[in-house]
Design an enzyme around this catalytic site. Structure first.
Site, PDB file in Angstrom:
ATOM      1  N   ASP A 144      29.602  22.951  28.930  1.00  0.00           N
ATOM      2  CA  ASP A 144      30.939  23.040  28.339  1.00  0.00           C
ATOM      3  C   ASP A 144      30.821  23.697  26.969  1.00  0.00           C
ATOM      4  O   ASP A 144      30.118  23.194  26.092  1.00  0.00           O
ATOM      5  CB  ASP A 144      31.520  21.623  28.213  1.00  0.00           C
ATOM      6  CG  ASP A 144      32.996  21.634  27.840  1.00  0.00           C
ATOM      7  OD1 ASP A 144      33.573  22.727  27.683  1.00  0.00           O
ATOM      8  OD2 ASP A 144      33.553  20.535  27.694  1.00  0.00           O
TER       9      ASP A 144
ATOM     10  N   GLU B 123      33.776  26.158  31.203  1.00  0.00           N
ATOM     11  CA  GLU B 123      33.200  24.903  31.663  1.00  0.00           C
ATOM     12  C   GLU B 123      32.772  25.049  33.130  1.00  0.00           C
ATOM     13  O   GLU B 123      33.518  25.604  33.924  1.00  0.00           O
ATOM     14  CB  GLU B 123      34.301  23.849  31.554  1.00  0.00           C
ATOM     15  CG  GLU B 123      33.892  22.445  31.535  1.00  0.00           C
ATOM     16  CD  GLU B 123      35.140  21.558  31.547  1.00  0.00           C
ATOM     17  OE1 GLU B 123      35.011  20.443  32.007  1.00  0.00           O
ATOM     18  OE2 GLU B 123      36.231  22.006  31.135  1.00  0.00           O
TER      19      GLU B 123
HETATM   20 MG   LIG Z   1      34.973  23.410  26.088  1.00  0.00          MG
END
Ligand SMILES: [Mg+2]
Length: 393
Positions: free
Chosen positions: A12, A107
């Site tokens: 992420d 992500e």
């Molecule tokens: Mg992020």
């Protein structure tokens, strides 16, 4: 010696939109930066960690963010730049393994078990991913490594910003149980309230409730889902297939619509909602479908295939309007309007320059016209620019 049990990585990017802005404007480094719609009704799409420390959060009204952090740099979103950066990020991820499942522009889950001959363990893979992302894209990422998607995602949250957390096999429930139930997928406000009634504040509390009680209180499917997650039972594999084949929104009106401006306003609202659902799912679509049910219950459908896939409201709106004009509905009472998209692909897939994105001004004018006529609540201007497709992490 443990093998590659913790083979699922959740990668992420940190404050992705902000970091993309900082990459081209290094003067923004170390400062509080907020990306979002700058109008009075705009919302925060991405906030730097300096701004988050002052309480600024994604999806917060921008006026609220300005009160909390008046000295921050406030920037309008540049979704073209973010999409390009997203392409760079996914190119790096796919250089590690083809088993990449995008969740949004910044992500993804990766199954790294294929790298077991090349790295001593999953932790080394996770650090290598972070290092190569930093070298190749100049952007910081956080990584969670675990035996399941559920735990990997929560681990990357804990790793933020710019870190890595590995939850070792066997430690899943010890990691999971102290967290609040709201951390689980599928727990929204209503479910949270019902779980609180049952005395479940932490995931550990939830794990102690009998599955049949949860099923009675929450419904069979959600009850079973949560009972399993609370025991860290999440067998979902990383999937490179895009699950959704189509997405659509539709509305039936209590009173038939006859005013052409009102109909255009509804098409715009549908385009806005559909685009934001596409962006949330990390998808773009190529074929736009319009469904119109008339006052006499006849249903007309029309579709149009775009030259390049899109996830933007203004392209969808323009297509929807053109499709509506191709029906015989103009001037007749409209009972239902639906707008859908097929031919979906991951937003991270490479694509050609999007020439269909031009003509944005025209839509802005349409928004203003509709807002003047029906009041500010008729159209969400902040969402129209795509800001609602922001990233939480
Ligand atoms: Mg992020």
């Amino acid at each position: 010696v443990s093998g590659f049990d913790e083979h699922i990585a959740h990668v992420d990017m940190d404050a992705f939109f902000v970091e993309v802005e900082r990459r081209r404007r290094p003067g923004l480094r170390g400062r509080a930066v907020v990306v979002g719609g700058l109008g009075n009704r705009g919302v925060v799409a991405s906030a730097s960690y300096e701004a988050r420390r002052r309480g600024v959060r994604s999806a917060m009204p921008i006026v609220h963010a300005r009160r909390l952090c008046p000295h921050a740099d406030f920037l309008p979103p540049d979704h073209t730049a973010y999409r390009e950066a997203s392409g760079e990020v996914f190119a790096v991820l796919r250089s590690f393994t083809p088993v990449v499942e995008p969740l949004s522009v910044d992500e993804a889950f990766l199954d790294v078990s294929g790298l077991r001959l090349h790295y001593p363990g999953p932790a080394e893979v996770g650090e290598a991913i972070r290092t190569v992302l930093r070298e190749q894209t100049g952007l910081p990422a956080s990584v969670g490594m675990a035996t399941s998607k559920l735990i990997a995602k929560l681990a990357s949250d804990e790793a933020k910003p710019d870190g890595m957390v590995v939850v070792a096999a066997g430690e899943e429930t010890a990691f999971l149980h102290p967290k609040e139930v709201g951390a689980l997928w599928g727990v929204g406000e209503a479910t949270l309230a019902r779980l609180a009634e049952l005395g479940a504040v932490t995931i550990g509390d939830l794990a102690e409730l009998p599955a049949d009680l949860l099923q009675r209180r929450l419904g069979a499917s959600l009850g079973m889902h949560l009972a399993r997650l609370a025991r860290a039972d999440d067998p979902r594999p990383v999937s490179t297939e895009t699950e959704a084949k189509s997405l659509s929104v539709e509305a039936t009106y209590e009173q038939d619509l006859t005013d052409p401006d009102r109909i255009e306003g509804e098409l715009l609202r549908h385009a806005d909602r559909l685009a934001s659902r596409l962006r949330r799912a990390g998808l773009r679509g190529r074929t736009v479908h319009l469904k119109v049910r008339l006052g006499d219950f006849t249903t007309v459908t029309r579709s149009h295939t775009l030259r390049t896939p899109t996830d933007t409201a203004h392209v969808l709106y323009r297509a929807a309007k053109a499709l509506f004009d191709r029906t015989s509905a103009r001037g007749r009472p409209v009972r239902l309007l639906g707008l859908g998209m097929e031919g979906l692909e991951a937003a991270s897939a490479p694509r050609q320059l999007d020439l269909e994105g031009a003509g944005w001004d025209e839509v802005e004018r349409a928004v203003d016209r509709i807002r003047d006529r029906f009041g500010g609540g008729a159209v969400g201007p902040a969402r129209l620019g795509g800001e609602a497709g922001g990233e939480p992490g």
